[in-house]
Motif scaffolding. Sequence first.
Motif, PDB file in Angstrom:
ATOM      1  N   ARG A  33      11.994  13.219  -3.113  1.00 52.47           N
ATOM      2  CA  ARG A  33      13.274  13.926  -3.088  1.00 52.47           C
ATOM      3  C   ARG A  33      14.171  13.368  -1.981  1.00 52.47           C
ATOM      4  O   ARG A  33      15.392  13.285  -2.144  1.00 52.47           O
ATOM      5  CB  ARG A  33      13.047  15.428  -2.906  1.00 52.47           C
ATOM      6  N   LEU A  34      13.571  12.962  -0.877  1.00 52.18           N
ATOM      7  CA  LEU A  34      14.344  12.330   0.190  1.00 52.18           C
ATOM      8  C   LEU A  34      14.927  11.003  -0.289  1.00 52.18           C
ATOM      9  O   LEU A  34      16.114  10.709  -0.073  1.00 52.18           O
ATOM     10  CB  LEU A  34      13.464  12.126   1.421  1.00 52.18           C
ATOM     11  N   LEU A  35      14.097  10.186  -0.961  1.00 48.24           N
ATOM     12  CA  LEU A  35      14.599   8.921  -1.501  1.00 48.24           C
ATOM     13  C   LEU A  35      15.726   9.167  -2.506  1.00 48.24           C
ATOM     14  O   LEU A  35      16.725   8.432  -2.530  1.00 48.24           O
ATOM     15  CB  LEU A  35      13.464   8.147  -2.171  1.00 48.24           C
ATOM     16  N   ALA A  36      15.569  10.207  -3.328  1.00 49.22           N
ATOM     17  CA  ALA A  36      16.604  10.523  -4.311  1.00 49.22           C
ATOM     18  C   ALA A  36      17.889  10.989  -3.649  1.00 49.22           C
ATOM     19  O   ALA A  36      18.989  10.774  -4.182  1.00 49.22           O
ATOM     20  CB  ALA A  36      16.096  11.575  -5.286  1.00 49.22           C
ATOM     21  N   ALA A  37      17.765  11.638  -2.500  1.00 46.61           N
ATOM     22  CA  ALA A  37      18.964  12.045  -1.768  1.00 46.61           C
ATOM     23  C   ALA A  37      19.685  10.830  -1.187  1.00 46.61           C
ATOM     24  O   ALA A  37      20.914  10.783  -1.126  1.00 46.61           O
ATOM     25  CB  ALA A  37      18.594  13.020  -0.655  1.00 46.61           C
ATOM     26  N   LEU A  38      18.905   9.839  -0.766  1.00 47.44           N
ATOM     27  CA  LEU A  38      19.492   8.616  -0.223  1.00 47.44           C
ATOM     28  C   LEU A  38      20.112   7.749  -1.309  1.00 47.44           C
ATOM     29  O   LEU A  38      21.164   7.131  -1.108  1.00 47.44           O
ATOM     30  CB  LEU A  38      18.423   7.812   0.524  1.00 47.44           C
ATOM     31  N   PHE A  39      19.471   7.725  -2.480  1.00 45.54           N
ATOM     32  CA  PHE A  39      19.899   6.845  -3.573  1.00 45.54           C
ATOM     33  C   PHE A  39      20.001   7.660  -4.864  1.00 45.54           C
ATOM     34  O   PHE A  39      19.188   7.510  -5.777  1.00 45.54           O
ATOM     35  CB  PHE A  39      18.910   5.679  -3.735  1.00 45.54           C
ATOM     36  N   PRO A  40      20.988   8.559  -4.956  1.00 46.00           N
ATOM     37  CA  PRO A  40      21.064   9.507  -6.074  1.00 46.00           C
ATOM     38  C   PRO A  40      21.155   8.807  -7.426  1.00 46.00           C
ATOM     39  O   PRO A  40      21.856   7.820  -7.595  1.00 46.00           O
ATOM     40  CB  PRO A  40      22.323  10.319  -5.771  1.00 46.00           C
ATOM     41  N   GLY A  41      20.396   9.367  -8.370  1.00 45.97           N
ATOM     42  CA  GLY A  41      20.411   8.854  -9.733  1.00 45.97           C
ATOM     43  C   GLY A  41      19.663   7.560  -9.924  1.00 45.97           C
ATOM     44  O   GLY A  41      19.718   6.959 -10.995  1.00 45.97           O
ATOM     45  N   ARG A  42      18.898   7.118  -8.900  1.00 45.54           N
ATOM     46  CA  ARG A  42      18.252   5.804  -8.979  1.00 45.54           C
ATOM     47  C   ARG A  42      16.738   5.844  -8.780  1.00 45.54           C
ATOM     48  O   ARG A  42      16.095   4.792  -8.871  1.00 45.54           O
ATOM     49  CB  ARG A  42      18.850   4.860  -7.929  1.00 45.54           C
ATOM     50  N   ILE A  43      16.140   6.998  -8.537  1.00 54.05           N
ATOM     51  CA  ILE A  43      14.740   7.035  -8.126  1.00 54.05           C
ATOM     52  C   ILE A  43      13.827   7.579  -9.233  1.00 54.05           C
ATOM     53  O   ILE A  43      14.062   8.655  -9.784  1.00 54.05           O
ATOM     54  CB  ILE A  43      14.566   7.886  -6.854  1.00 54.05           C
ATOM     55  N   ASP A  44      12.784   6.805  -9.534  1.00 51.55           N
ATOM     56  CA  ASP A  44      11.717   7.204 -10.451  1.00 51.55           C
ATOM     57  C   ASP A  44      10.441   7.422  -9.648  1.00 51.55           C
ATOM     58  O   ASP A  44      10.167   6.692  -8.686  1.00 51.55           O
ATOM     59  CB  ASP A  44      11.447   6.119 -11.493  1.00 51.55           C
ATOM     60  N   LEU A  45       9.646   8.390 -10.066  1.00 49.83           N
ATOM     61  CA  LEU A  45       8.349   8.630  -9.443  1.00 49.83           C
ATOM     62  C   LEU A  45       7.265   8.540 -10.509  1.00 49.83           C
ATOM     63  O   LEU A  45       7.026   9.484 -11.259  1.00 49.83           O
ATOM     64  CB  LEU A  45       8.321  10.003  -8.758  1.00 49.83           C
ATOM     65  N   GLY A  46       6.628   7.383 -10.579  1.00 55.55           N
ATOM     66  CA  GLY A  46       5.496   7.210 -11.471  1.00 55.55           C
ATOM     67  C   GLY A  46       4.208   7.533 -10.733  1.00 55.55           C
ATOM     68  O   GLY A  46       4.038   7.148  -9.578  1.00 55.55           O
ATOM     69  N   VAL A  47       3.309   8.253 -11.397  1.00 59.93           N
ATOM     70  CA  VAL A  47       2.026   8.587 -10.782  1.00 59.93           C
ATOM     71  C   VAL A  47       0.892   8.152 -11.697  1.00 59.93           C
ATOM     72  O   VAL A  47       1.057   8.027 -12.910  1.00 59.93           O
ATOM     73  CB  VAL A  47       1.903  10.093 -10.472  1.00 59.93           C
ATOM     74  N   ALA A  48      -0.275   7.919 -11.077  1.00 53.82           N
ATOM     75  CA  ALA A  48      -1.472   7.537 -11.816  1.00 53.82           C
ATOM     76  C   ALA A  48      -2.686   8.057 -11.073  1.00 53.82           C
ATOM     77  O   ALA A  48      -2.594   8.470  -9.916  1.00 53.82           O
ATOM     78  CB  ALA A  48      -1.538   6.019 -11.977  1.00 53.82           C
ATOM     79  N   ARG A  49      -3.841   8.027 -11.745  1.00 53.84           N
ATOM     80  CA  ARG A  49      -5.070   8.514 -11.112  1.00 53.84           C
ATOM     81  C   ARG A  49      -5.970   7.369 -10.659  1.00 53.84           C
ATOM     82  O   ARG A  49      -7.040   7.606 -10.093  1.00 53.84           O
ATOM     83  CB  ARG A  49      -5.816   9.454 -12.059  1.00 53.84           C
ATOM     84  N   SER A  50      -5.593   6.144 -10.869  1.00 53.38           N
ATOM     85  CA  SER A  50      -6.414   4.985 -10.515  1.00 53.38           C
ATOM     86  C   SER A  50      -6.728   4.952  -9.019  1.00 53.38           C
ATOM     87  O   SER A  50      -5.896   5.349  -8.196  1.00 53.38           O
ATOM     88  CB  SER A  50      -5.666   3.709 -10.905  1.00 53.38           C
ATOM     89  N   PRO A  51      -7.917   4.445  -8.627  1.00 56.06           N
ATOM     90  CA  PRO A  51      -8.216   4.300  -7.197  1.00 56.06           C
ATOM     91  C   PRO A  51      -7.410   3.200  -6.530  1.00 56.06           C
ATOM     92  O   PRO A  51      -7.170   3.246  -5.328  1.00 56.06           O
ATOM     93  CB  PRO A  51      -9.715   3.986  -7.169  1.00 56.06           C
ATOM     94  N   GLY A  52      -7.006   2.173  -7.279  1.00 56.66           N
ATOM     95  CA  GLY A  52      -6.144   1.135  -6.730  1.00 56.66           C
ATOM     96  C   GLY A  52      -6.789   0.271  -5.679  1.00 56.66           C
ATOM     97  O   GLY A  52      -6.092  -0.355  -4.874  1.00 56.66           O
TER      98      GLY A  52
ATOM     99  N   SER B  55       0.815  -1.215   0.000  1.00 56.66           N
ATOM    100  CA  SER B  55       0.000   0.000   0.000  1.00 56.66           C
ATOM    101  C   SER B  55       0.849   1.267   0.000  1.00 56.66           C
ATOM    102  O   SER B  55       0.345   2.350  -0.306  1.00 56.66           O
ATOM    103  CB  SER B  55      -0.924   0.010   1.218  1.00 56.66           C
ATOM    104  N   THR B  56       2.128   1.155   0.363  1.00 55.02           N
ATOM    105  CA  THR B  56       3.002   2.327   0.453  1.00 55.02           C
ATOM    106  C   THR B  56       4.354   2.025  -0.191  1.00 55.02           C
ATOM    107  O   THR B  56       5.316   1.681   0.501  1.00 55.02           O
ATOM    108  CB  THR B  56       3.206   2.760   1.920  1.00 55.02           C
ATOM    109  N   PRO B  57       4.453   2.152  -1.511  1.00 54.81           N
ATOM    110  CA  PRO B  57       5.718   1.851  -2.197  1.00 54.81           C
ATOM    111  C   PRO B  57       6.894   2.646  -1.653  1.00 54.81           C
ATOM    112  O   PRO B  57       8.014   2.140  -1.603  1.00 54.81           O
ATOM    113  CB  PRO B  57       5.430   2.231  -3.658  1.00 54.81           C
ATOM    114  N   GLU B  58       6.647   3.882  -1.227  1.00 49.39           N
ATOM    115  CA  GLU B  58       7.761   4.725  -0.763  1.00 49.39           C
ATOM    116  C   GLU B  58       8.451   4.122   0.453  1.00 49.39           C
ATOM    117  O   GLU B  58       9.664   4.300   0.632  1.00 49.39           O
ATOM    118  CB  GLU B  58       7.276   6.144  -0.478  1.00 49.39           C
ATOM    119  N   VAL B  59       7.703   3.417   1.302  1.00 48.99           N
ATOM    120  CA  VAL B  59       8.324   2.754   2.455  1.00 48.99           C
ATOM    121  C   VAL B  59       9.199   1.600   1.989  1.00 48.99           C
ATOM    122  O   VAL B  59      10.344   1.433   2.420  1.00 48.99           O
ATOM    123  CB  VAL B  59       7.250   2.265   3.440  1.00 48.99           C
TER     124      VAL B  59
END
Length: 342
Positions: free
Chosen positions: A91-110, A53-57
Amino acid sequence: MKLSILDQAPVVAGQSPGDALRSSALLAQAGERFGYSRFWLAEHHGLGGLACSTPEVMLGMIGAVTSRIRLGAGAILLPYYKPYKVAETFRLLAALFPGRIDLGVARSPGGPAEISMALSDNYLERALRMPDDFAALVRYLNDEKPGTQAPEQEDSIQAKRGSAQALDASSTGPAPWVLGTSVKSARLAAAFGTGYAYGYFMNRENAAEAIAAYRDAFDRSRGERPCVVLAVSAVCADTQERAEEIARGVKAWRLLAGQGRGEAGIPGPDEAARLLGPDDSASTDESGLEHAMIVGEPSRVRDRLSELRETFGADELMIVSYAHDFADRLRSYELIMQACGD
């Protein structure tokens, strides 16, 4: 061909959601060893059988146990969140893992309607505001702060577009992507010069039109060139017979999900045979417009993936591969890379 992994953290019969999440980390490590370019995790809520439910974690944990493979959300469901918070997180994830982070977004309810209501009282309104929220998100990813736009600009999507510069591939910040299965999502990606990932495994019907719309409308003042990722479901094994056996478990799981019992997880061979019947075949599960799945030994899967890449001119294929046995799942990804990878 360039290959990546899309993981939906599927639950397997007899195991817990926690087991599914730990398997995601192991899959990311294996994908890095095999040579996959990206590992994206999907966001789902209250959807039986899908654990994340929380990919960022999860990305924080997975980044710590990998070193090269790009990591991303596929996708963050933006209508549930304030754009600034999403930007801060990635941006925090990108600071931890520079050059490796993608942020895909969608409008689906999921997930089901009652979960959407629990997450957001105004999901439908926010879904309609997706272009505005995405514009704000891109600004914040580029380190613009709230309040730096004039009030009249805050209400103007055209003005917002004027300040949105997509990050290029060499940037160490999070790279924005739009994921979808419609012309609407394709045009949103094109307007901001971001990459576009089309969920072919979810809906084949709109693929050609959406991808063409993305390329035709792509704004080169905001992005160097269009980049299309085609997300495809595939099960590969050393033999055709074994691939079909594995795929029957996946097909049975979808049957359970259609009955509201998807949380039971992907069943093993015996349970799959009981649910589907002994004469059921999983080898040609491409007749419907949804849940198309390529099933076969390496040369068959390679030929079908090559055909899809050529048909849609995809820059990259993102593979969704399920199996009851995690070893079979790893083997599927390994064989696909051996047969198809650059």
